[in-house]
Design an enzyme around this catalytic site. Structure first.
Site, short mmCIF file in Angstrom:
data_model
loop_
_atom_site.label_atom_id
_atom_site.label_comp_id
_atom_site.label_asym_id
_atom_site.label_seq_id
_atom_site.Cartn_x
_atom_site.Cartn_y
_atom_site.Cartn_z
N ASN A 9 -8.93 67.46 47.20
CA ASN A 9 -9.07 67.25 48.65
C ASN A 9 -7.66 67.18 49.22
O ASN A 9 -6.99 66.15 49.08
CB ASN A 9 -9.85 65.95 48.90
CG ASN A 9 -9.88 65.56 50.37
OD1 ASN A 9 -9.54 66.36 51.23
ND2 ASN A 9 -10.30 64.33 50.65
N TRP A 10 -7.24 68.28 49.81
CA TRP A 10 -5.85 68.33 50.29
C TRP A 10 -5.62 67.46 51.54
O TRP A 10 -4.48 67.23 51.92
CB TRP A 10 -5.47 69.78 50.62
CG TRP A 10 -5.30 70.66 49.42
CD1 TRP A 10 -5.57 70.36 48.11
CD2 TRP A 10 -4.82 72.01 49.42
NE1 TRP A 10 -5.29 71.43 47.30
CE2 TRP A 10 -4.83 72.46 48.09
CE3 TRP A 10 -4.39 72.89 50.43
CZ2 TRP A 10 -4.42 73.75 47.72
CZ3 TRP A 10 -3.99 74.18 50.07
CH2 TRP A 10 -4.00 74.59 48.73
N LYS A 11 -6.71 67.05 52.18
CA LYS A 11 -6.60 66.28 53.43
C LYS A 11 -5.73 67.06 54.44
O LYS A 11 -5.71 68.29 54.40
CB LYS A 11 -6.08 64.86 53.17
CG LYS A 11 -6.91 64.16 52.08
CD LYS A 11 -6.70 62.67 52.02
CE LYS A 11 -7.57 62.09 50.91
NZ LYS A 11 -7.57 60.64 50.86
N HIS A 93 -16.62 61.83 54.12
CA HIS A 93 -15.46 61.17 53.52
C HIS A 93 -15.20 59.87 54.30
O HIS A 93 -15.38 59.82 55.52
CB HIS A 93 -14.24 62.09 53.58
CG HIS A 93 -13.09 61.55 52.76
ND1 HIS A 93 -12.27 60.56 53.24
CD2 HIS A 93 -12.68 61.83 51.51
CE1 HIS A 93 -11.38 60.25 52.30
NE2 HIS A 93 -11.61 61.01 51.24
N GLU A 95 -12.63 58.55 55.36
CA GLU A 95 -11.69 58.66 56.48
C GLU A 95 -12.40 59.18 57.73
O GLU A 95 -12.06 58.79 58.84
CB GLU A 95 -10.51 59.57 56.06
CG GLU A 95 -9.60 58.84 55.07
CD GLU A 95 -8.87 59.72 54.09
OE1 GLU A 95 -8.78 60.95 54.29
OE2 GLU A 95 -8.39 59.17 53.07
N GLU A 164 -16.67 57.11 46.19
CA GLU A 164 -15.26 56.84 46.48
C GLU A 164 -15.13 55.45 47.09
O GLU A 164 -15.30 55.29 48.31
CB GLU A 164 -14.73 57.88 47.47
CG GLU A 164 -14.69 59.29 46.92
CD GLU A 164 -13.60 60.10 47.59
OE1 GLU A 164 -12.78 60.67 46.88
OE2 GLU A 164 -13.55 60.14 48.83
N GLY A 170 -6.13 56.38 48.00
CA GLY A 170 -4.74 56.45 48.43
C GLY A 170 -3.97 55.16 48.26
O GLY A 170 -2.87 55.00 48.77
N SER A 208 -7.71 57.35 43.84
CA SER A 208 -6.53 57.18 42.99
C SER A 208 -6.73 57.68 41.56
O SER A 208 -6.25 57.06 40.61
CB SER A 208 -6.05 55.73 43.01
OG SER A 208 -5.66 55.35 44.33
N GLY A 229 -7.38 63.27 45.71
CA GLY A 229 -6.56 63.39 46.92
C GLY A 229 -5.11 63.64 46.58
O GLY A 229 -4.69 64.77 46.30
N GLY A 230 -4.32 62.59 46.58
CA GLY A 230 -2.87 62.71 46.39
C GLY A 230 -2.45 63.57 45.21
O GLY A 230 -1.55 64.42 45.33
P1 PGA Z 1 -6.74 59.73 46.46
O1 PGA Z 1 -7.86 60.31 47.50
O2 PGA Z 1 -6.96 60.46 45.16
O3 PGA Z 1 -5.43 60.03 47.10
O4 PGA Z 1 -7.01 58.27 46.32
C1 PGA Z 1 -9.15 60.60 47.09
C2 PGA Z 1 -9.98 61.04 48.26
O5 PGA Z 1 -9.81 60.49 49.37
O6 PGA Z 1 -10.81 61.95 48.15
#
Ligand code: PGA
Length: 246
Positions: A9-11, A93, A95, A164, A170, A208, A229-230
């Protein structure tokens, strides 16, 4: 036997040059024995499709509209995603739930719109830290999934689910493999009550996930891969995570 799936997930990261470098890195690092996909920002889907031509890496988006088409300025329909060749779309998600006030029902409607166009929704559920500390984890994730089950009815078996925990996204705080497994088992049971396909469905863990914790998480019986994500922004790290999902 469920085949593992790892989704990046590149966000809201990247630009044309950095994306090209990342995708080139992934082309070089693969193939992996798990299924692998990247969910990229809308403007870069077409270029991603081109860069991944002939590769065993799928691609998708990070959101879609619940509407079919029409006067919805700024929205992107699942028909458009299908037109671009997207295999997946992330919906719900945390967010988007938090920053865009997306309700359980809206998330379910988005999942339905995606399925209607042959795009597999990756439906995210997860509790906040306050909810976990109040002992509400099960109640929250079951409520979030129930809306999707009620809306999709017999099609529920077609989704990918992602657990999640919001407090792990994050933050560098990962759910322990045991903490994650216990929620995945609850979700699997809820799916089993809704569809005969539950045992074949993939439930991803996200929050994470890094090269050094992926293998332990993926070793748990109900963790069928990850939503990353990251660590998905570095080809080397993402590739190690994909390899851990053997
Ligand atoms: P993260 O994000 O791996 O940076 O914690 C995961 C996500 O939000 O899908």
């Amino acid at each position: 036997m469920r085949k593992k799936l790892v989704v990046g997930n590149w966000k809201m990261h990247g630009n044309r040059a950095s994306n090209a470098a990342l995708l080139a890195g992934l082309r070089e690092a693969g193939p992996w024995s798990a299924d692998v996909a990247v969910c990229v920002p809308f403007p870069y889907i077409a270029e991603t499709a081109l860069a991944l031509t002939g590769q065993a890496i799928a691609f998708g988006a990070q959101d879609c509209s619940a509407h079919e088409q029409g006067a919805f300025t700024g929205e992107v329909s699942s028909a458009m995603l299908a037109d671009l060749g997207c295999r997946y779309v992330i919906v719900g998600h945390s967010e988007r739930r938090a920053f865009h006030a997306e309700s359980d029902q809206l998330v379910a409607d988005k999942a339905k719109a995606a399925l209607a166009h042959g795009v597999t929704p990756i439906v995210c559920v997860g509790e906040t830290l306050a909810e976990r500390e109040a002992g509400q984890t099960e109640t929250v994730v079951k409520r979030q999934l129930a809306a999707v089950i009620h809306t999709l009815t017999h099609c529920i078996g077609e989704i990918v689910l992602a657990y999640e925990p919001v407090w792990a996204i994050g933050t560098g705080l990962t759910a322990s493999p045991e903490q994650a497994q216990s929620v995945h088992a609850v979700l699997r049971k809820q799916l089993q009550a809704a569809t005969q396909k539950a045992d074949a469905m993939r439930i991803l863990y996200g929050g994470s996930v890094k090269p050094d914790n992926a293998a332990q998480l993926f070793a748990m019986p109900d963790i069928d891969g990850g939503l990353i994500g990251g660590a998905a922004l570095k080809a080397g790290d993402f590739s190690v995570i994909c390899r851990a999902a053997a």
